[in-house]
Design an enzyme around this catalytic site. Structure first.
Site, PDB file in Angstrom:
ATOM      1  N   LYS A  40       0.821  -1.223   0.000  1.00 47.25           N
ATOM      2  CA  LYS A  40       0.000   0.000   0.000  1.00 47.25           C
ATOM      3  C   LYS A  40       0.851   1.268   0.000  1.00 47.25           C
ATOM      4  CE  LYS A  40      -3.784  -2.391   2.267  1.00 47.25           C
ATOM      5  NZ  LYS A  40      -4.424  -2.765   1.000  1.00 47.25           N
ATOM      6  N   ALA A  42       4.097   1.663  -1.126  1.00 45.43           N
ATOM      7  CA  ALA A  42       4.784   1.832  -2.418  1.00 45.43           C
ATOM      8  C   ALA A  42       3.779   2.198  -3.503  1.00 45.43           C
ATOM      9  CB  ALA A  42       5.525   0.554  -2.775  1.00 45.43           C
ATOM     10  N   ASN A  43       2.593   1.603  -3.446  1.00 42.64           N
ATOM     11  CA  ASN A  43       1.582   1.942  -4.457  1.00 42.64           C
ATOM     12  C   ASN A  43       1.225   3.432  -4.396  1.00 42.64           C
ATOM     13  OD1 ASN A  43       1.445  -0.739  -5.183  1.00 42.64           O
ATOM     14  ND2 ASN A  43      -0.410  -1.157  -3.993  1.00 42.64           N
ATOM     15  N   ASN A 182     -12.075   2.962   2.941  1.00 40.05           N
ATOM     16  CA  ASN A 182     -13.135   2.544   2.028  1.00 40.05           C
ATOM     17  C   ASN A 182     -14.385   2.301   2.879  1.00 40.05           C
ATOM     18  OD1 ASN A 182     -13.033  -0.090   3.088  1.00 40.05           O
ATOM     19  ND2 ASN A 182     -11.699  -0.830   1.456  1.00 40.05           N
ATOM     20  N   GLY A 214     -15.842   2.502  -4.129  1.00 39.31           N
ATOM     21  CA  GLY A 214     -15.653   1.645  -5.299  1.00 39.31           C
ATOM     22  C   GLY A 214     -16.327   2.249  -6.517  1.00 39.31           C
ATOM     23  N   GLY A 217     -18.115   5.687  -6.419  1.00 42.60           N
ATOM     24  CA  GLY A 217     -17.444   6.978  -6.283  1.00 42.60           C
ATOM     25  C   GLY A 217     -16.875   7.213  -4.903  1.00 42.60           C
ATOM     26  N   ALA A 242      -5.279  -2.065  -5.640  1.00 46.34           N
ATOM     27  CA  ALA A 242      -4.594  -0.768  -5.538  1.00 46.34           C
ATOM     28  C   ALA A 242      -5.374   0.405  -6.126  1.00 46.34           C
ATOM     29  CB  ALA A 242      -3.196  -0.819  -6.151  1.00 46.34           C
ATOM     30  N   ALA A 243      -6.662   0.209  -6.425  1.00 47.48           N
ATOM     31  CA  ALA A 243      -7.451   1.356  -6.886  1.00 47.48           C
ATOM     32  C   ALA A 243      -7.506   2.430  -5.789  1.00 47.48           C
ATOM     33  CB  ALA A 243      -8.866   0.909  -7.253  1.00 47.48           C
ATOM     34  N   GLY A 244      -7.676   1.981  -4.546  1.00 49.40           N
ATOM     35  CA  GLY A 244      -7.702   2.933  -3.427  1.00 49.40           C
ATOM     36  C   GLY A 244      -6.373   3.646  -3.260  1.00 49.40           C
ATOM     37  N   ASP A 245      -5.274   2.923  -3.459  1.00 55.99           N
ATOM     38  CA  ASP A 245      -3.951   3.553  -3.343  1.00 55.99           C
ATOM     39  C   ASP A 245      -3.744   4.580  -4.454  1.00 55.99           C
ATOM     40  OD1 ASP A 245      -3.387   1.850  -1.197  1.00 55.99           O
ATOM     41  OD2 ASP A 245      -2.612   0.294  -2.526  1.00 55.99           O
TER      42      ASP A 245
HETATM   43  O1  RIB Z   1      -3.758  -1.965  -1.677  1.00 59.12           O
HETATM   44  C1  RIB Z   1      -3.266  -2.981  -2.510  1.00 59.12           C
HETATM   45  C2  RIB Z   1      -2.037  -3.600  -1.915  1.00 59.12           C
HETATM   46  O2  RIB Z   1      -2.397  -4.276  -0.740  1.00 59.12           O
HETATM   47  C3  RIB Z   1      -1.366  -4.640  -2.782  1.00 59.12           C
HETATM   48  O3  RIB Z   1      -0.436  -4.107  -3.684  1.00 59.12           O
HETATM   49  C4  RIB Z   1      -0.759  -5.585  -1.763  1.00 59.12           C
HETATM   50  O4  RIB Z   1       0.627  -5.527  -1.705  1.00 59.12           O
HETATM   51  C5  RIB Z   1      -1.390  -5.210  -0.431  1.00 59.12           C
HETATM   52  O5  RIB Z   1      -0.513  -4.567   0.370  1.00 59.12           O
END
Ligand code: RIB
Length: 303
Positions: A40, A42-43, A182, A214, A217, A242-245
């Protein structure tokens, strides 16, 4: 240029693509397997960098091949890794099953992330240079609290994604400026399944909340202001990992650029909608020009 620091996790995502996730005790045959840089923290770092900010990452990778690849992937997206430690032992991994509707289930093994128990030499000075510090809950809680309190003490905006969901200590909420759960995390934190009611309840703890919904919206609430609801663009999702990230990284950039909140939310929603149309975590994240194009299209469509 906008400057963002992320204090958070790096994981190698081990992703199985399958028609439907197996039930307990069941074996199913999938159709594809990929290793994708994720985590999360790094994303969010990659999302913010591709959205146009100068980004630095504080956290840890392991002393293994995954660690080398995770660091290289961050650097490839322009994220500064000078304060990303290399810890003895394995990197964090996330074991992900993505089904044909793009939904996922994830098991995270923290690995090196678990070694980041306190801020280190240079971390505070780096945080002091930031417009915002982004935090999540995949590092040990004490360092998340320390990071938030340090940033708060320096007058740096703190943005907390309370994921994976867990009870939050009062001192962490007290040092959070913007909380981005979320709808499931908002319900877990408040006991309220109605996102608008949950957001209002969370405003007793933090000054600003965005509940992501989601495909429906997002909902923004702030003390003393009318709530704002922003619909998500209608797209065909292939992988929502990773949509939230992506949303948080882009939102942090837009807010640091002092865009009005509704526009910042719409821009971040456009970024997240682009990411769900591509497989993987960091690999799915859009660049600023793509977000601009998508957001402009949405504005034209609603005009
Ligand atoms: O939010 C998505 C992330 O959650 C993924 O990339 C996974 O590594 C987990 O940490």
């Amino acid at each position: 240029m906008t400057s963002i620091v992320v204090l958070g996790s790096t994981n190698m995502d081990l992703v199985a693509y399958v028609g439907r996730a197996p039930a307990r005790g069941e074996t199913v045959t999938g159709r594809d397997f990929r290793t994708v840089p994720g985590g999360k923290g790094a994303n969010q770092a990659v999302a913010a960098a591709r959205a146009g900010a100068e980004v630095s990452m504080i956290g840890a990778v392991g002393a293994d091949d995954f660690g080398t690849r995770l660091r290289a992937a961050l650097e490839h997206s322009g994220v500064d890794t000078d304060l990303l430690r290399t810890a003895e032992g394995p990197s964090g991994t996330a074991h992900i099953v993505v089904d044909d509707e793009g939904g996922n289930a994830i098991v995270v093994i923290p690995g090196a992330n678990g070694t980041v128990t306190s801020l280190d030499h240079g971390d505070e000075a780096l945080i002091a240079t930031a417009d915002a510090l982004l935090l999540q809950l995949e590092l040990p809680l004490p360092v998340v609290v320390e990071g938030a309190r340090t940033a708060r003490g320096l007058g740096v905006r703190t943005v907390l994604t309370p994921a994976p969901a867990r009870p939050l200590p009062p001192e962490l909420l007290a040092a959070t400026d913007l909380l981005v759960p979320n709808e499931h995390e908002a319900a877990a934190l408040t006991g309220l399944t109605d996102p608008a009611a949950a957001a209002q309840a969370l405003l007793k703890e933090v000054p600003e909340v965005v509940v992501t919904l989601g495909a429906a919206g997002c909902l923004y609430a702030a003390r003393g202001a009318e709530p704002v609801t922003v619909p998500a663009p209608r797209v065909q999702a292939v992988d929502t990992t990773a949509a939230g990230d992506t949303f948080v990284g882009a939102l942090a950039v837009a807010l640091a650029e002092e865009r009005p909140v509704p526009r910042a939310l719409a821009w971040a929603s456009a970024a997240a909608a682009l990411s769900v149309q591509r497989p993987g975590a960091s690999t799915s994240m859009p660049y600023r020009s793509e977000i601009d194009t998508a957001a402009a299209g949405l504005e034209a469509g609603s005009a």
